[in-house]
Enzyme design. Sequence first.
Site, short mmCIF file in Angstrom:
data_model
loop_
_atom_site.label_atom_id
_atom_site.label_comp_id
_atom_site.label_asym_id
_atom_site.label_seq_id
_atom_site.Cartn_x
_atom_site.Cartn_y
_atom_site.Cartn_z
N HIS A 1 32.81 21.64 14.48
CA HIS A 1 33.75 22.63 13.96
C HIS A 1 34.77 22.10 12.91
CE1 HIS A 1 36.99 25.61 13.61
NE2 HIS A 1 35.77 26.44 13.73
N LYS B 1 30.70 24.63 6.65
CA LYS B 1 32.26 24.45 6.71
C LYS B 1 32.55 23.81 5.31
CE LYS B 1 33.61 25.78 10.69
NZ LYS B 1 34.64 27.14 10.50
N GLU C 1 27.05 28.00 9.92
CA GLU C 1 28.05 28.07 9.45
C GLU C 1 28.52 26.71 8.53
OE1 GLU C 1 31.61 29.27 11.17
OE2 GLU C 1 32.78 28.82 9.46
N HIS D 1 28.29 31.34 20.42
CA HIS D 1 29.30 30.79 19.25
C HIS D 1 29.54 29.42 19.61
CE1 HIS D 1 33.38 30.53 17.57
NE2 HIS D 1 32.67 30.70 16.61
N ARG D 2 29.05 28.50 18.55
CA ARG D 2 28.93 27.09 18.92
C ARG D 2 27.97 26.77 19.88
NH1 ARG D 2 35.73 26.16 18.08
NH2 ARG D 2 36.10 27.77 16.58
N GLU E 1 25.20 30.35 16.89
CA GLU E 1 25.97 29.87 15.58
C GLU E 1 26.43 28.56 15.76
OE1 GLU E 1 30.14 29.75 13.49
OE2 GLU E 1 29.58 29.09 15.62
N ASP F 1 31.75 33.01 22.93
CA ASP F 1 31.71 31.87 23.67
C ASP F 1 31.01 31.80 25.05
OD1 ASP F 1 33.03 30.77 21.58
OD2 ASP F 1 35.01 31.16 22.58
N ASP G 1 28.47 24.99 13.32
CA ASP G 1 29.29 24.59 12.14
C ASP G 1 28.61 23.37 11.58
OD1 ASP G 1 31.39 26.75 12.69
OD2 ASP G 1 31.42 25.68 14.70
O1 G3P Z 1 30.92 31.96 12.39
C1 G3P Z 1 31.86 32.68 12.99
C2 G3P Z 1 32.91 31.80 13.32
O2 G3P Z 1 32.45 30.56 13.83
C3 G3P Z 1 34.05 31.62 12.11
O3 G3P Z 1 34.84 30.83 12.45
O4 G3P Z 1 36.46 29.04 13.12
O5 G3P Z 1 34.77 29.72 14.88
O6 G3P Z 1 33.93 28.73 12.77
P1 G3P Z 1 35.15 29.45 13.38
MG MG Z 2 31.89 28.77 13.20
#
Ligand code: G3P
Ligand code: MG
Length: 236
Positions: free
Chosen positions: A48, A110, A108, A6-7, A33, A226, A35
């Site tokens: 993000h 945004k 993702e 994640h990120r 993943e 994470d 953003d």
């Molecule tokens: O894509 C999953 C998750 O990243 C969505 O929420 O706020 O972490 O971008 P956020």
């Molecule tokens: Mg995200």
Amino acid sequence: MEIFAHRGSSGTHPENTLPAFREAAALPVHGVELDVHLSKDGELVVIHDEKVNRTTNGKGYVKDMTLAELKQLDAGSWKAGEWAGAAIPTLAEVFRVFQNSPHIVNVELKTDIFPYPGAVEQVAKLAAEQGMENRLVISSFNHLDVQAAIAQHNMPGAILASNILVDMAAYADTVGTKRLHLSLPFALRHGAELIRKGCEVYVYTVNRLDYAEQLRQIGAAGIFTDYPEKMLEELS
Ligand code: G3P
Ligand code: MG
């Protein structure tokens, strides 16, 4: 169950920076993943928040700064001194990190707060240029953009949701996907039922082994974490 960083590997590295993505690219996880926003001069950048305040030494909205201005910022020091000087990457730079790896890249968009017109088209074009089109998943809280990614650009799309407002399985059909990226509380409450209805359920953000095991038991397709390295070890 698939594991997505994640990120990037954001628990141990500054989120959405090249060090975090290089770390993820070296792991045998399914994917990563990230953003995406658009800069003032229309470049796809990986960060993000709408503002640079939390994760850089700058202030203001990403949309009000040019790529050159964004590149001046330090996106590493907030995490720890050892990451000083890490920059906000472009999406092109991040794609290059994964060019020779098998990882799926979940972009993702945004576009749920500022719409960033043209962002979907730009991602599709860039992915085609860099040969990433077959390893891409587009997700967004802006479901019109998910629909556009699927219908107009033939990219796999996923609905991001953190709460239940409708019959999600039926709603997903109208968007044109079976793939749902759900918040952990939402997934714990409704995931099993949605999976029974034929949805592919991916869950964010799962950093605890007990939740990961619970999700695996109900048949979740994947998790965003994470701490991908730790999760890989603990789940195996
Ligand atoms: O894509 C999953 C998750 O990243 C969505 O929420 O706020 O972490 O971008 P956020
Ligand atoms: Mg995200």
